[in-house]
Design an enzyme around this catalytic site. Sequence first.
Site, PDB file in Angstrom:
ATOM      1  N   LYS A 193     -42.013 -20.615 -16.086  1.00 39.81           N
ATOM      2  CA  LYS A 193     -42.791 -21.667 -16.740  1.00 39.81           C
ATOM      3  C   LYS A 193     -42.677 -21.497 -18.246  1.00 39.81           C
ATOM      4  O   LYS A 193     -42.937 -20.426 -18.782  1.00 39.81           O
ATOM      5  CB  LYS A 193     -44.265 -21.602 -16.346  1.00 39.81           C
ATOM      6  CG  LYS A 193     -45.129 -22.668 -17.033  1.00 39.81           C
ATOM      7  CD  LYS A 193     -46.579 -22.593 -16.604  1.00 39.81           C
ATOM      8  CE  LYS A 193     -47.366 -21.539 -17.360  1.00 39.81           C
ATOM      9  NZ  LYS A 193     -47.627 -21.905 -18.792  1.00 39.81           N
TER      10      LYS A 193
ATOM     11  N   ASP B  69     -44.280 -26.880 -18.970  1.00 36.39           N
ATOM     12  CA  ASP B  69     -45.734 -27.071 -18.869  1.00 36.39           C
ATOM     13  C   ASP B  69     -46.303 -27.508 -20.217  1.00 36.39           C
ATOM     14  O   ASP B  69     -46.829 -26.702 -20.976  1.00 36.39           O
ATOM     15  CB  ASP B  69     -46.349 -25.742 -18.409  1.00 36.39           C
ATOM     16  CG  ASP B  69     -47.869 -25.781 -18.350  1.00 36.39           C
ATOM     17  OD1 ASP B  69     -48.435 -26.862 -18.124  1.00 36.39           O
ATOM     18  OD2 ASP B  69     -48.485 -24.705 -18.541  1.00 36.39           O
TER      19      ASP B  69
ATOM     20  N   LYS C  64     -48.318 -30.498 -20.420  1.00 35.28           N
ATOM     21  CA  LYS C  64     -49.594 -31.173 -20.130  1.00 35.28           C
ATOM     22  C   LYS C  64     -49.813 -32.424 -20.994  1.00 35.28           C
ATOM     23  O   LYS C  64     -50.827 -32.552 -21.693  1.00 35.28           O
ATOM     24  CB  LYS C  64     -50.766 -30.210 -20.315  1.00 35.28           C
ATOM     25  CG  LYS C  64     -50.733 -28.976 -19.434  1.00 35.28           C
ATOM     26  CD  LYS C  64     -51.985 -28.133 -19.644  1.00 35.28           C
ATOM     27  CE  LYS C  64     -51.992 -26.890 -18.796  1.00 35.28           C
ATOM     28  NZ  LYS C  64     -51.036 -25.857 -19.272  1.00 35.28           N
TER      29      LYS C  64
END
Length: 232
Positions: free
Chosen positions: A32, A59, A61
């Site tokens: 990640k 990641d 978001k």
Amino acid sequence: MSKDVIIACDFDSRKEVMDFLDLFTGKKPYLKIGMELFYAEGPEIVREIKKRGHQIFLDLKLHDIPNTVMKAMAVLSRLDVDMCNLHAAGTIPMMEGALKGLTRPDGTRPLLIAVTQLTSTSQEAMERDLLIQKPMNEVVMHYALNAKKAGLDGVVCSPLEASDVHRCCGKEFLTVTPGVRFADGDTGDQARVTTPAKAREIGSDYIVVGRPITRAENPVAAYERCLKEFLG
């Protein structure tokens, strides 16, 4: 889809992450890349790690108006990552826009998942800071159902909620679960956590593990322990 352990490479420089990855001789863990590393090194770090043969969960978001998220996802789709995410709180139109932007002209795209509630968020904090009075589990299931309606592949949730998400959205709807710690480890800043073995029992498809591996005295051994406990 097979289950896997994703290592959260929450480093702030290329050197740190490459030194860490060099420990894994002959292994190519799923990784990640989050905001810390991406903002420090930019898209090139994604390309470089991808060239080393790793699968990547990017990641970042995303959470903005639908048109902005759609355009941002179109850019991210060119990085050839395997999975990326956004906040389900951005609403169904935003998630639909993200899916549209992420899909390449040939119809291919990375997996797209939505963050329900962060694993650092407790029921008390959700009520006090977000003014959401519903029970945590109900909120997570509602967000998961919205993500499914928008056409997404799954959600990020606490491992404690994974089995309920599958009941609501089906077994093929992915659950990617941070908040995983070894039974003898520190929970850190996480509020809703469990162990790799328990996450397997509950039904997590992917677990995301950071500090218990990256800050371990022997990261490779910690990763292998995590794999063994999660995959059985």
